[in-house]
Scaffold this motif. Structure first.
Motif, PDB file in Angstrom:
ATOM      1  N   ALA A 111     -63.717  56.890  61.917  1.00 31.36           N
ATOM      2  CA  ALA A 111     -62.989  56.206  62.989  1.00 31.36           C
ATOM      3  C   ALA A 111     -61.490  56.462  62.880  1.00 31.36           C
ATOM      4  O   ALA A 111     -60.810  56.712  63.880  1.00 31.36           O
ATOM      5  CB  ALA A 111     -63.284  54.708  62.943  1.00 31.36           C
ATOM      6  N   VAL A 112     -60.961  56.413  61.662  1.00 27.97           N
ATOM      7  CA  VAL A 112     -59.526  56.653  61.463  1.00 27.97           C
ATOM      8  C   VAL A 112     -59.179  58.103  61.774  1.00 27.97           C
ATOM      9  O   VAL A 112     -58.127  58.388  62.357  1.00 27.97           O
ATOM     10  CB  VAL A 112     -59.131  56.288  60.021  1.00 27.97           C
ATOM     11  CG1 VAL A 112     -57.674  56.655  59.760  1.00 27.97           C
ATOM     12  CG2 VAL A 112     -59.349  54.805  59.773  1.00 27.97           C
ATOM     13  N   GLU A 113     -60.070  59.019  61.422  1.00 28.23           N
ATOM     14  CA  GLU A 113     -59.824  60.428  61.719  1.00 28.23           C
ATOM     15  C   GLU A 113     -59.768  60.667  63.222  1.00 28.23           C
ATOM     16  O   GLU A 113     -58.951  61.455  63.710  1.00 28.23           O
ATOM     17  CB  GLU A 113     -60.922  61.279  61.077  1.00 28.23           C
ATOM     18  CG  GLU A 113     -60.741  62.774  61.300  1.00 28.23           C
ATOM     19  CD  GLU A 113     -61.862  63.588  60.694  1.00 28.23           C
ATOM     20  OE1 GLU A 113     -61.858  64.817  60.839  1.00 28.23           O
ATOM     21  OE2 GLU A 113     -62.766  62.968  60.065  1.00 28.23           O
ATOM     22  N   GLN A 114     -60.641  59.991  63.979  1.00 30.13           N
ATOM     23  CA  GLN A 114     -60.609  60.130  65.423  1.00 30.13           C
ATOM     24  C   GLN A 114     -59.294  59.638  66.018  1.00 30.13           C
ATOM     25  O   GLN A 114     -58.839  60.138  67.048  1.00 30.13           O
ATOM     26  CB  GLN A 114     -61.776  59.359  66.050  1.00 30.13           C
ATOM     27  CG  GLN A 114     -63.137  59.997  65.811  1.00 30.13           C
ATOM     28  CD  GLN A 114     -64.271  59.182  66.418  1.00 30.13           C
ATOM     29  OE1 GLN A 114     -64.083  58.025  66.800  1.00 30.13           O
ATOM     30  NE2 GLN A 114     -65.441  59.784  66.508  1.00 30.13           N
ATOM     31  N   GLU A 115     -58.664  58.669  65.369  1.00 32.27           N
ATOM     32  CA  GLU A 115     -57.384  58.161  65.834  1.00 32.27           C
ATOM     33  C   GLU A 115     -56.216  59.035  65.368  1.00 32.27           C
ATOM     34  O   GLU A 115     -55.067  58.755  65.706  1.00 32.27           O
ATOM     35  CB  GLU A 115     -57.160  56.729  65.326  1.00 32.27           C
ATOM     36  CG  GLU A 115     -58.194  55.732  65.790  1.00 32.27           C
ATOM     37  CD  GLU A 115     -58.150  55.479  67.292  1.00 32.27           C
ATOM     38  OE1 GLU A 115     -57.125  55.835  67.916  1.00 32.27           O
ATOM     39  OE2 GLU A 115     -59.131  54.952  67.836  1.00 32.27           O
ATOM     40  N   GLY A 116     -56.510  60.057  64.573  1.00 27.60           N
ATOM     41  CA  GLY A 116     -55.452  60.900  64.052  1.00 27.60           C
ATOM     42  C   GLY A 116     -54.679  60.258  62.918  1.00 27.60           C
ATOM     43  O   GLY A 116     -53.533  60.640  62.648  1.00 27.60           O
ATOM     44  N   GLY A 117     -55.297  59.281  62.236  1.00 23.57           N
ATOM     45  CA  GLY A 117     -54.626  58.578  61.146  1.00 23.57           C
ATOM     46  C   GLY A 117     -55.184  58.946  59.787  1.00 23.57           C
ATOM     47  O   GLY A 117     -55.872  59.959  59.614  1.00 23.57           O
ATOM     48  N   ARG A 118     -54.880  58.082  58.791  1.00 29.36           N
ATOM     49  CA  ARG A 118     -55.308  58.321  57.414  1.00 29.36           C
ATOM     50  C   ARG A 118     -55.861  57.033  56.822  1.00 29.36           C
ATOM     51  O   ARG A 118     -55.376  55.943  57.132  1.00 29.36           O
ATOM     52  CB  ARG A 118     -54.127  58.790  56.558  1.00 29.36           C
ATOM     53  CG  ARG A 118     -53.548  60.130  56.963  1.00 29.36           C
ATOM     54  CD  ARG A 118     -52.237  60.383  56.224  1.00 29.36           C
ATOM     55  NE  ARG A 118     -51.198  59.450  56.666  1.00 29.36           N
ATOM     56  CZ  ARG A 118     -50.375  58.787  55.864  1.00 29.36           C
ATOM     57  NH1 ARG A 118     -50.489  58.939  54.534  1.00 29.36           N
ATOM     58  NH2 ARG A 118     -49.452  57.969  56.335  1.00 29.36           N
ATOM     59  N   LEU A 119     -56.889  57.180  56.006  1.00 26.63           N
ATOM     60  CA  LEU A 119     -57.446  56.052  55.252  1.00 26.63           C
ATOM     61  C   LEU A 119     -57.087  56.248  53.791  1.00 26.63           C
ATOM     62  O   LEU A 119     -57.449  57.255  53.182  1.00 26.63           O
ATOM     63  CB  LEU A 119     -58.967  55.980  55.428  1.00 26.63           C
ATOM     64  CG  LEU A 119     -59.680  54.920  54.573  1.00 26.63           C
ATOM     65  CD1 LEU A 119     -59.200  53.524  54.928  1.00 26.63           C
ATOM     66  CD2 LEU A 119     -61.192  55.020  54.740  1.00 26.63           C
ATOM     67  N   LEU A 120     -56.370  55.270  53.225  1.00 26.30           N
ATOM     68  CA  LEU A 120     -55.931  55.349  51.843  1.00 26.30           C
ATOM     69  C   LEU A 120     -56.585  54.243  51.031  1.00 26.30           C
ATOM     70  O   LEU A 120     -56.571  53.077  51.438  1.00 26.30           O
ATOM     71  CB  LEU A 120     -54.401  55.221  51.752  1.00 26.30           C
ATOM     72  CG  LEU A 120     -53.584  56.236  52.567  1.00 26.30           C
ATOM     73  CD1 LEU A 120     -52.098  55.952  52.430  1.00 26.30           C
ATOM     74  CD2 LEU A 120     -53.902  57.660  52.138  1.00 26.30           C
ATOM     75  N   LEU A 121     -57.151  54.609  49.892  1.00 23.37           N
ATOM     76  CA  LEU A 121     -57.736  53.645  48.968  1.00 23.37           C
ATOM     77  C   LEU A 121     -56.951  53.701  47.659  1.00 23.37           C
ATOM     78  O   LEU A 121     -56.673  54.787  47.142  1.00 23.37           O
ATOM     79  CB  LEU A 121     -59.209  53.969  48.692  1.00 23.37           C
ATOM     80  CG  LEU A 121     -60.156  53.957  49.904  1.00 23.37           C
ATOM     81  CD1 LEU A 121     -61.565  54.307  49.464  1.00 23.37           C
ATOM     82  CD2 LEU A 121     -60.148  52.599  50.593  1.00 23.37           C
TER      83      LEU A 121
END
Length: 437
Positions: free
Chosen positions: A406-416
């Motif tokens: 979902a974050v990739e579709q928004e052009g963003g990044r998921l950080l853990l």
């Protein structure tokens, strides 16, 4: 950072290099030929001038020869007379050919002990020389160099460059036109699987036509597979929910006890597994379009829903922040992060803030965190940290994978990241659109 040059740029560079080399070699050959031709003409004119000057000076008395030499001086040749008879200097290398040309034009100069030398080292165009008169005196001469030859060469090269540049421009336009079908193919490739089929019109050379034809056939097969998978998943999901609903109804007729509570939990988990599986394998065809919403209100609403069910979830951050996102997929991503925090940490703290050109949705928990070497692995589909797959681990291991997609579709990044005080921090970083910055 390595920069990749487009195919048009590479072909244009090859064309430029080829024309430049051809022009340079052609110019060198032409200039060499002109130089030899110019040297022959120069030798003839010098020979004529020396014969005339030698004859006139010989006929004049010695006291009048200085004045006559000045009269014989032109804008191209200097003439001097002296009664001394110094020995001639050694012939400079490269001047023997010119000396022979002068003598070939005027053989009478052979007996005059004609000699030549360079007036300036390595400059063949500035030459001095001398020859002996019949009475033993000497006539000295010098060839003046005005620099016009080089200027003329530069100007001629500039004129010759005009058609070369014109050919480059025309060649670049033709190359761009020829490769236009490849640009269309590239654009269609970026949209494959995201929407309906985008058939590319066949054009260009035979190789490009074959490539486009193969791409269109491949695209048709891919879309057919996506459609079949989506329809199959929808049918399987419907068929599985039907017996689950019947089991739920039958459980309501059973007396309340531990067995009934355990079965209800199993049914709820099976429903969640079906939902997550359908969400992950639903494909990207006819994906949800971006809609401008208030992200802050969306996040607060999600937190309120958890709080209404008595779950320990808190919200802190902005009250309003509008931007264009895919609301359903982003909402599911936030819900998955909160559920993950509740499952492993027993509570969740949701924060929304705006930092420079980014919007940050942060979910913190107080759980055990994730080993550093597993932070990337948990984002993969069906990934589990407990290899034994104990039954206290709910779901199929798709929660974070759904968030990442979902974050990739928004052009963003998921950080853990593991928090210094303990627990896990999951952060969604979305780029703020230009109009909202």
């Amino acid at each position: 950072m390595r920069r990749h040059v487009s195919l048009v740029g590479q072909i244009f560079a090859i064309l430029l290099l080829t024309l430049t080399l051809e022009f340079a070699l052609g110019t060198l050959v032409n200039e060499r030929a002109n130089q030899l031709s110019l040297q022959d003409d120069e030798a003839r004119r010098l020979a004529e001038h020396l014969v005339i000057a030698r004859k006139l000076l010989t006929e004049q008395p010695p006291d009048e020869r200085h004045a006559l030499a000045l009269q014989l001086t032109t804008d191209r040749y200097d003439i001097h007379w002296t009664a001394a008879s110094p020995p001639p200097p050694p012939l400079a290398p490269g001047l023997e050919r010119m000396r022979r040309q002068i003598i070939d034009w005027e053989p009478t100069l052979e007996q005059a002990h004609l000699w030549l030398r360079l007036a300036a080292p390595a400059r063949m165009s500035q030459i001095d020389g001398g020859l002996r008169l019949a009475d033993g005196s000497w006539l000295y001469f010098g060839m003046r160099h005005s620099g016009g030859k080089w200027t003329f060469t530069i100007g001629r090269m500039g004129l010759a460059l005009i058609p070369v540049l014109a050919l480059l421009v025309v060649g670049g336009m033709l190359i761009r036109r020829t490769l236009a079908p490849l640009r269309d193919l590239t654009q269609a490739t970026e949209r494959i699987g995201l929407s309906d089929e985008v058939m590319v019109a066949e054009g260009g050379s035979s190789d490009v036509r074959n490539l486009i034809r193969a791409f269109n056939a491949m695209q048709t097969r891919i879309h057919r597979l996506i459609t079949e998978r989506t329809e199959t998943l929808a049918a399987v999901g419907h068929d599985l929910r039907t017996p689950l609903a019947r089991l739920q109804l039958r459980l309501e007729n059973l007396p309340e006890n531990d067995a009934r509570e355990a079965m209800e939990g199993d049914l709820e988990e099976m429903g969640e597994m079906i939902d997550s599986l359908l969400a992950f394998l639903g494909g990207e065809k006819n994906a949800e379009p971006p809609v401008r919403i208030d992200v802050a209100v969306m996040a607060a609403t999600v937190v309120d829903a958890f709080q209404d069910h008595g779950r320990p979830v808190d919200y802190a951050g902005l009250d309003h922040l509008e931007m264009a996102v895919r609301p359903l997929s982003l909402r599911r991503a936030v819900v998955n992060l909160i559920e993950n925090a509740l499952h492993y940490g027993g509570g969740a703290r949701v924060t929304l803030e705006r930092r420079n050109r980014e919007v940050l949705i942060r979910v913190d928990d107080d759980g055990p965190g994730i080993p550093r070497d597993k932070l990337e692995e948990v984002l993969k589909p069906f990934a589990r940290l407990d290899e034994a797959r104990q039954r206290n681990t709910r779901g199929l291991g798709l929660g974070l994978a759904i968030v990442a997609r979902a974050v990739e579709q928004e052009g963003g990044r998921l950080l853990l990241a593991n928090r210094p005080g303990g627990g896990l921090r999951a952060e969604i970083c979305l780029n703020l659109p230009e109009e909202d910055r």
